[in-house]
Scaffold this active site. Sequence first.
Site, PDB file in Angstrom:
ATOM      1  CB  SER A  15       5.483   6.495   5.588  1.00  0.00           C
ATOM      2  OG  SER A  15       4.673   6.861   6.683  1.00  0.00           O
ATOM      3  CG  HIS A  40       9.349   6.699   7.730  1.00  0.00           C
ATOM      4  ND1 HIS A  40      10.545   7.305   8.082  1.00  0.00           N
ATOM      5  CD2 HIS A  40       8.396   7.643   7.944  1.00  0.00           C
ATOM      6  CE1 HIS A  40      10.320   8.537   8.469  1.00  0.00           C
ATOM      7  NE2 HIS A  40       9.018   8.775   8.403  1.00  0.00           N
ATOM      8  CG  ASP A  42       5.558   9.020   9.732  1.00  0.00           C
ATOM      9  OD1 ASP A  42       6.632   9.632   9.873  1.00  0.00           O
ATOM     10  OD2 ASP A  42       5.149   8.605   8.625  1.00  0.00           O
ATOM     11  CG  MET A  44       2.502  12.125  13.781  1.00  0.00           C
ATOM     12  SD  MET A  44       1.483  12.772  12.458  1.00  0.00           S
ATOM     13  CE  MET A  44       2.353  12.144  11.017  1.00  0.00           C
ATOM     14  CG  HIS A  73       9.758  11.047  11.439  1.00  0.00           C
ATOM     15  ND1 HIS A  73       9.132  11.525  10.302  1.00  0.00           N
ATOM     16  CD2 HIS A  73      10.240  12.146  12.089  1.00  0.00           C
ATOM     17  CE1 HIS A  73       9.226  12.853  10.268  1.00  0.00           C
ATOM     18  NE2 HIS A  73       9.882  13.249  11.342  1.00  0.00           N
ATOM     19  CG  MET A  75       7.024  14.163  13.202  1.00  0.00           C
ATOM     20  SD  MET A  75       6.017  13.688  11.787  1.00  0.00           S
ATOM     21  CE  MET A  75       6.085  11.919  11.972  1.00  0.00           C
ATOM     22  CG  MET A 144      10.090  16.928   8.256  1.00  0.00           C
ATOM     23  SD  MET A 144       9.382  15.277   8.006  1.00  0.00           S
ATOM     24  CE  MET A 144       7.911  15.602   7.054  1.00  0.00           C
ATOM     25  CG  ASP A 182       9.121  11.757   5.879  1.00  0.00           C
ATOM     26  OD1 ASP A 182       8.205  11.400   5.108  1.00  0.00           O
ATOM     27  OD2 ASP A 182       9.042  11.669   7.124  1.00  0.00           O
TER      28      ASP A 182
END
Length: 229
Positions: A15, A40, A42, A44, A73, A75, A144, A182
């Site tokens: 990540s 990966h 992330d 957010m 990913h 979020m 998760m 994850d």
Amino acid sequence: MTKKTISGRPIIAPSLLSADFLRLEEEVKAAEAAGAGLHHVDVMDGRFVPNITIGPFVVEAIKKAASIPLDVHLMIEEPERYLEDFITAGADYLTVHAEATIHLDRVLNRIRELGALSGVSINPSTPVSSLENVLYAADMVLIMSVNPGFGGQAFIPNSLNKTKELKAAIKKAGSKTIIEVDGGIKPGNAAQVVKAGADVLVMGSAFYNSGNYKKTVEEVMRSVSGKRR
Ligand code: DX5
Ligand code: ZN
């Protein structure tokens, strides 16, 4: 956009959240040299999770440096508003949270229509059974194993039960969906996660803070050998 396939099990997906952002290109290349199968990424929004990270422009920059697929990913609330932006930016897998959208079936099918592989993620408090009707539309399910928002948190043990349950549900449905886990994964618990049924292991802090990426991948691979299902 071309779909890239991934092979080998388990796949390690470092990540980038825990990478050195000043040296992102070097970090991307170093992860690949160490044996990463996916990057990966992330994303957010400060609403679905408390933290704010990166958007499509940074994904586009990562894509330029990467030779392996990007596993993005999201979020974020209402991910349907941004599918096209992230796929155009270079997401190969695009994962949304089941809790963040009302029309999950539509969103997953739309991701595929836009040419990417579809992923759905569930928080630790969300049951696996809630995905029963969308497995057919998901190329990947992301369990998760921490509450999303930050790197470096401790693995929640019940995630192993959820992974096993999901593995059984996928088998029952006869679907080709792969399982990603994850949060809080490190060489010391990777074997248990793979044994429970994970195909892809996300590793943030345990990878990028390790000081030796190659050695970390080797440690994981050594620990899981012989323990695969
Ligand atoms: C958490 C993110 C994870 C995180 C993993 O919200 O989705 O991908 O970066 O980091 P570690 O491996 O440190 O738990
Ligand atoms: Zn993640």
